[in-house]
Design an enzyme around this catalytic site. Structure first.
Site, short mmCIF file in Angstrom:
data_model
loop_
_atom_site.label_atom_id
_atom_site.label_comp_id
_atom_site.label_asym_id
_atom_site.label_seq_id
_atom_site.Cartn_x
_atom_site.Cartn_y
_atom_site.Cartn_z
N TYR A 130 -9.98 13.11 18.87
CA TYR A 130 -11.22 12.30 19.11
C TYR A 130 -11.89 12.74 20.41
O TYR A 130 -12.97 12.20 20.51
CB TYR A 130 -10.61 10.72 19.26
CG TYR A 130 -9.98 10.24 17.97
CD1 TYR A 130 -10.06 10.57 16.96
CD2 TYR A 130 -9.11 8.79 18.23
CE1 TYR A 130 -9.51 10.08 15.61
CE2 TYR A 130 -8.81 8.30 17.05
CZ TYR A 130 -8.89 8.86 15.76
OH TYR A 130 -8.12 8.50 14.87
N HIS A 163 -1.24 13.99 12.87
CA HIS A 163 -2.35 13.10 12.32
C HIS A 163 -2.62 13.76 10.94
O HIS A 163 -3.09 12.90 10.21
CB HIS A 163 -3.40 13.88 13.09
CG HIS A 163 -4.68 13.00 13.08
ND1 HIS A 163 -5.72 13.05 14.25
CD2 HIS A 163 -5.01 12.22 12.39
CE1 HIS A 163 -6.69 12.21 14.11
NE2 HIS A 163 -6.37 11.85 12.87
#
Length: 269
Positions: A42, A100
């Site tokens: 992010y 992730h």
């Protein structure tokens, strides 16, 4: 493991950066959120760390999650990635560290990166570990590698239009909490007639109905919003009790509409 370990709901921070993100975290913590979800990918861990540092809420009262991206799964790279994340976040540990995405085409063997993840936990840099975007077969393989109680969660896409029931039920049966990302289907829940009808009956919004439904499934939601009134409404949604009839109507909305489906994704269940 109990879902109480993971405060519900959490604050998703995907696509939020800079002053917007800092203000959002400030508002969320002020309203009572205690679970913040970020990821190395992010590119906002530094801003998350700055917002937490500026807050009156003590670090030990916060549940902080970050994730290792799929290009950092080779063990030495994974451990370096975690050190970078902790430095950016300004903390010695995260409460939850996730893989992730599973390694695309198993380029890095799962046993290698999961053992490295476990070693990070043993070193005290993560209180809990888990996975994200893992299929049923991958969850089972992970539990074979690490043991039945090793993983706290599998974080997957869950919303009324992609209910992911098989994955959710399988994970819960194996003792994993499911964390649902994109719980509002990037705003699509607001346009659905069924959700609008249920919302009207309760005097709430379709977004709140979607979150109340997710809670009824025993799933931890991490909605994202930059507006204080929406952050407050998302918290209030967890007090709404839907009837069996309403839950059945929402169950009928599942159409397998997957929003997060990159080219490196696994073969979904």
């Amino acid at each position: 493991m109990s879902t109480l370990t993971l405060p519900n709901p959490g604050l998703g921070t995907f696509r939020l950066k800079g002053d917007t993100l800092k203000r959002t975290i400030h508002d969320a913590l002020d309203l009572g959120y205690r679970h913040i979800d970020t990821a190395q990918m992010y590119d906002n861990e530094q801003d998350v760390g700055a917002a937490i540092a500026a807050s009156d809420v003590p670090r030990e009262s916060l549940f902080l999650t970050t994730k290792v991206w799929h290009d950092r799964l080779e063990p030495a790279s994974l451990k370096a990635s975690v050190r970078e994340s902790l430095e950016k976040l300004g903390t010695d540990y995260v409460n939850l560290l996730l893989i992730h995405w599973p390694s695309p085409d198993d380029a890095v063997p799962m046993a290698d990166y999961l053992k490295a993840l476990h070693e990070v936990q043993q070193a005290g840099q993560a209180r809990h570990i888990g996975v994200s975007n893992f299929t049923i077969a991958q969850v089972d393989r992970a539990l074979e590698i690490l043991g039945p109680d090793a993983l706290l969660t599998n974080q997957v896409e869950v919303h009324p239009f992609l209910q992911n029931r098989e994955v959710v039920e399988h994970c819960q049966a194996r003792g994993l909490t499911v964390t649902g990302y994109m719980p509002l289907a990037v705003g699509k829940v607001l346009e659905d007639e069924t959700l609008k009808g249920i919302a009207e009956a309760h005097g709430v919004t379709p977004a709140q109905v979607a979150l109340a439904w997710i809670r009824s499934c025993g799933v931890v939601a991490i909605p994202s919003s930059t507006r204080r009134e929406h952050l407050a409404a998302n918290l209030e949604a967890f007090e709404i009790m839907l009837s069996d009839e309403e839950l059945q109507a929402i169950a009928g909305l599942d159409r397998g509409e997957r929003i997060a489906d990159p080219d490196f994704a696994p073969d979904w269940d």
